[in-house]
Design an enzyme around this catalytic site. Sequence first.
Site, PDB file in Angstrom:
ATOM      1  N   GLU A  26       3.779  -5.978   4.009  1.00 31.86           N
ATOM      2  CA  GLU A  26       3.673  -5.331   5.330  1.00 31.86           C
ATOM      3  C   GLU A  26       4.908  -5.697   6.151  1.00 31.86           C
ATOM      4  O   GLU A  26       5.495  -6.763   5.953  1.00 31.86           O
ATOM      5  CB  GLU A  26       2.412  -5.817   6.061  1.00 31.86           C
ATOM      6  CG  GLU A  26       1.108  -5.432   5.400  1.00 31.86           C
ATOM      7  CD  GLU A  26       0.662  -4.001   5.680  1.00 31.86           C
ATOM      8  OE1 GLU A  26       1.430  -3.250   6.326  1.00 31.86           O
ATOM      9  OE2 GLU A  26      -0.433  -3.634   5.234  1.00 31.86           O
ATOM     10  N   GLU A  76      -5.094   1.765   2.515  1.00 29.04           N
ATOM     11  CA  GLU A  76      -5.096   0.528   3.302  1.00 29.04           C
ATOM     12  C   GLU A  76      -5.313   0.807   4.774  1.00 29.04           C
ATOM     13  O   GLU A  76      -5.871  -0.015   5.499  1.00 29.04           O
ATOM     14  CB  GLU A  76      -3.761  -0.218   3.116  1.00 29.04           C
ATOM     15  CG  GLU A  76      -3.714  -1.604   3.751  1.00 29.04           C
ATOM     16  CD  GLU A  76      -3.242  -1.615   5.198  1.00 29.04           C
ATOM     17  OE1 GLU A  76      -3.362  -2.655   5.858  1.00 29.04           O
ATOM     18  OE2 GLU A  76      -2.755  -0.562   5.673  1.00 29.04           O
ATOM     19  N   GLU A  77      -4.824   1.980   5.230  1.00 30.92           N
ATOM     20  CA  GLU A  77      -4.781   2.247   6.673  1.00 30.92           C
ATOM     21  C   GLU A  77      -6.116   2.737   7.235  1.00 30.92           C
ATOM     22  O   GLU A  77      -6.203   3.073   8.408  1.00 30.92           O
ATOM     23  CB  GLU A  77      -3.701   3.301   6.988  1.00 30.92           C
ATOM     24  CG  GLU A  77      -2.272   2.877   6.633  1.00 30.92           C
ATOM     25  CD  GLU A  77      -1.672   1.896   7.634  1.00 30.92           C
ATOM     26  OE1 GLU A  77      -2.402   1.407   8.523  1.00 30.92           O
ATOM     27  OE2 GLU A  77      -0.471   1.617   7.511  1.00 30.92           O
ATOM     28  N   HIS A  84       0.841  -1.202   0.000  1.00 29.93           N
ATOM     29  CA  HIS A  84       0.000   0.000   0.000  1.00 29.93           C
ATOM     30  C   HIS A  84       0.876   1.253   0.000  1.00 29.93           C
ATOM     31  O   HIS A  84       1.987   1.258   0.544  1.00 29.93           O
ATOM     32  CB  HIS A  84      -0.993   0.008   1.163  1.00 29.93           C
ATOM     33  CG  HIS A  84      -0.407   0.005   2.538  1.00 29.93           C
ATOM     34  ND1 HIS A  84       0.071   1.150   3.148  1.00 29.93           N
ATOM     35  CD2 HIS A  84      -0.219  -0.993   3.437  1.00 29.93           C
ATOM     36  CE1 HIS A  84       0.505   0.849   4.362  1.00 29.93           C
ATOM     37  NE2 HIS A  84       0.350  -0.451   4.564  1.00 29.93           N
ATOM     38  N   HIS A 137       3.550   2.738  12.758  1.00 31.82           N
ATOM     39  CA  HIS A 137       2.657   3.769  13.311  1.00 31.82           C
ATOM     40  C   HIS A 137       3.297   4.561  14.445  1.00 31.82           C
ATOM     41  O   HIS A 137       2.634   5.391  15.063  1.00 31.82           O
ATOM     42  CB  HIS A 137       1.306   3.196  13.774  1.00 31.82           C
ATOM     43  CG  HIS A 137       0.550   2.478  12.700  1.00 31.82           C
ATOM     44  ND1 HIS A 137      -0.774   2.086  12.852  1.00 31.82           N
ATOM     45  CD2 HIS A 137       0.896   2.083  11.457  1.00 31.82           C
ATOM     46  CE1 HIS A 137      -1.175   1.460  11.761  1.00 31.82           C
ATOM     47  NE2 HIS A 137      -0.176   1.446  10.889  1.00 31.82           N
ATOM     48  N   ASP A 192       6.177   1.036   7.530  1.00 33.79           N
ATOM     49  CA  ASP A 192       4.798   0.682   7.136  1.00 33.79           C
ATOM     50  C   ASP A 192       4.311   1.632   6.057  1.00 33.79           C
ATOM     51  O   ASP A 192       3.625   2.588   6.351  1.00 33.79           O
ATOM     52  CB  ASP A 192       3.896   0.711   8.370  1.00 33.79           C
ATOM     53  CG  ASP A 192       2.517   0.121   8.109  1.00 33.79           C
ATOM     54  OD1 ASP A 192       2.290  -0.382   6.989  1.00 33.79           O
ATOM     55  OD2 ASP A 192       1.666   0.176   9.014  1.00 33.79           O
ATOM     56  N   ASP A 194      -0.276   4.338   1.055  1.00 31.48           N
ATOM     57  CA  ASP A 194      -0.645   5.342   2.067  1.00 31.48           C
ATOM     58  C   ASP A 194       0.067   5.082   3.387  1.00 31.48           C
ATOM     59  O   ASP A 194       0.583   3.977   3.639  1.00 31.48           O
ATOM     60  CB  ASP A 194      -2.166   5.384   2.273  1.00 31.48           C
ATOM     61  CG  ASP A 194      -2.754   4.070   2.765  1.00 31.48           C
ATOM     62  OD1 ASP A 194      -2.290   2.994   2.319  1.00 31.48           O
ATOM     63  OD2 ASP A 194      -3.679   4.098   3.606  1.00 31.48           O
TER      64      ASP A 194
HETATM   65  N1  LIG Z   1      -9.933  -1.151   7.728  1.00 30.60           N
HETATM   66  C1  LIG Z   1      -8.940  -1.293   8.785  1.00 30.60           C
HETATM   67  C2  LIG Z   1      -7.564  -1.218   8.182  1.00 30.60           C
HETATM   68  C3  LIG Z   1      -6.430  -1.305   9.201  1.00 30.60           C
HETATM   69  C4  LIG Z   1      -5.123  -1.662   8.571  1.00 30.60           C
HETATM   70  C5  LIG Z   1      -3.904  -1.548   9.471  1.00 30.60           C
HETATM   71  N2  LIG Z   1      -2.864  -2.436   9.010  1.00 30.60           N
HETATM   72  C6  LIG Z   1      -1.621  -2.339   9.467  1.00 30.60           C
HETATM   73  O1  LIG Z   1      -1.256  -1.415  10.159  1.00 30.60           O
HETATM   74  C7  LIG Z   1      -0.660  -3.450   9.113  1.00 30.60           C
HETATM   75  C8  LIG Z   1       0.674  -3.274   9.788  1.00 30.60           C
HETATM   76  C9  LIG Z   1       1.194  -4.534  10.399  1.00 30.60           C
HETATM   77  O2  LIG Z   1       0.685  -4.989  11.401  1.00 30.60           O
HETATM   78  O3  LIG Z   1       2.124  -5.050   9.850  1.00 30.60           O
HETATM   79  C10 LIG Z   1      -4.237  -1.911  10.909  1.00 30.60           C
HETATM   80  O4  LIG Z   1      -4.083  -3.072  11.321  1.00 30.60           O
HETATM   81  O5  LIG Z   1      -4.639  -1.010  11.644  1.00 30.60           O
HETATM   82  C11 LIG Z   1      -9.182  -0.167   9.780  1.00 30.60           C
HETATM   83  O6  LIG Z   1      -9.493   0.945   9.360  1.00 30.60           O
HETATM   84  O7  LIG Z   1      -9.058  -0.402  10.988  1.00 30.60           O
END
Ligand SMILES: N[C@@H](CCC[C@H](NC(=O)CCC(=O)O)C(=O)O)C(=O)O
Length: 417
Positions: free
Chosen positions: A198, A169-170, A96, A393, A139, A98
């Site tokens: 990721e 994606e975030e 991703h 993050h 990330d 973003d």
């Molecule tokens: N629709 C969900 C998307 C959340 C995506 C996000 N992913 C990561 O940060 C992957 C990083 C990693 O663990 O390697 C998340 O898990 O928050 C939403 O809006 O919550």
Amino acid sequence: MTNAAQSVNHDSSVTSSPTTSPTLGFGTAGTREARLSALFEQIMGVYSVSDDETALADAVERFLHGFGHLTVRRHGDTVVASTGLGRERRVVLAGHLDTVPVIDNFPPRWLEPGDALIRGDVAAAHPSERVMWGRGATDMKASDAVLLYLAATLTRPRYDLTFVFYDHEEVAAEKNGLRKVAEAHPDWIAGDFAVIGEPTDCGIEGGCNGTIRFDVVTHGVAAHSARAWMGVNAIHKAAGILNRLNAYEPADVPVDGLVYREGLNATLISGGKGTNVIPDECRVHVNYRFAPDKSIAEAKALMMGADAGAELGNGEHTATGGVFEGFGIEMKDESPSARPGMDAPLAVSLADLVRERTGREPLAKLGWTDVARFAALGVPAVNLGAGSPLLAHKHDEQIAEGELATMASILEDWLTA
Ligand SMILES: N[C@@H](CCC[C@H](NC(=O)CCC(=O)O)C(=O)O)C(=O)O
């Protein structure tokens, strides 16, 4: 590499392009390491917090057009580049574009060894390397740089390859660029196996936790704060929500050999209309991360009761059971978990190579990733990317330069051996 004319396919939903976007390229960089670092630095320099990915998507698309072995397509701010070599199997590699919002960590910069901003754990593991500091370092712009490099240079891979660079994606699942491509052009991302870049410290993280987000809402009655008995304080009532969150103990859940740590946290809080007004509403935004032994419906039942929150919507309803029984609930977002799937043949061969190169055994992915989307499409998928997931993050997100070459060489060898 060639600048031959490309097969280019823009569909009608392409977003408007900004007037300027940076140019990505290898420049004068000759070695693999130098090329990776050049691309990474360029990508890091483009601000791409969710909703602001167009400039980076434009740059990625333009870069990929420079390579004659790729067919490049675009849907919104998602760019898909594919080889068409007629191989028996196709591997999809996705990243991703973003990032989460900036916390005083943009613009990024290289840190020389010894710089005080380099974390102790990063310095200990990579004592003599430069470190990239800033939003998106782990990330997941390091992996994006590696995937772009592989897209450009792997002209004779053993599998056909599809590279996907996607937006949003975030944030809320409905905005996810990969979701939109999966719905509008499922053939663009069809494949036999997928690797999501990721952050995993160049190991493999299997499956992923699911995630639901919802507001827990309290109501009160507004009044002058000098005559508080005329009102009801909604923020004071939120103490009950915080007490339940504090009492929660995260569970470690084994699923098919990997251990998924769950989590329940408030991530936002709001309430109050004025400094001398008793607040009439308070909202605590709660994020529940649940292991792949649970469906979304089961996760909701644990939070708000079996019959509440069954539908994703913005209407408030009262939790009939679960952790937040009795409180108002407004669902905001939901994404399913994915089981590890480490027995797929391509997962086994990749895990073997990773073990040989890094000594790492597969771990569970605790964040949510688009591995879940590929799993739902029936495509086995794993996470493998540069950078520590523990730093994702964070304000001091950073990665040692050598991690890019480590990821590149694992994938290069796996895809060409
Ligand atoms: N629709 C969900 C998307 C959340 C995506 C996000 N992913 C990561 O940060 C992957 C990083 C990693 O663990 O390697 C998340 O898990 O928050 C939403 O809006 O919550």
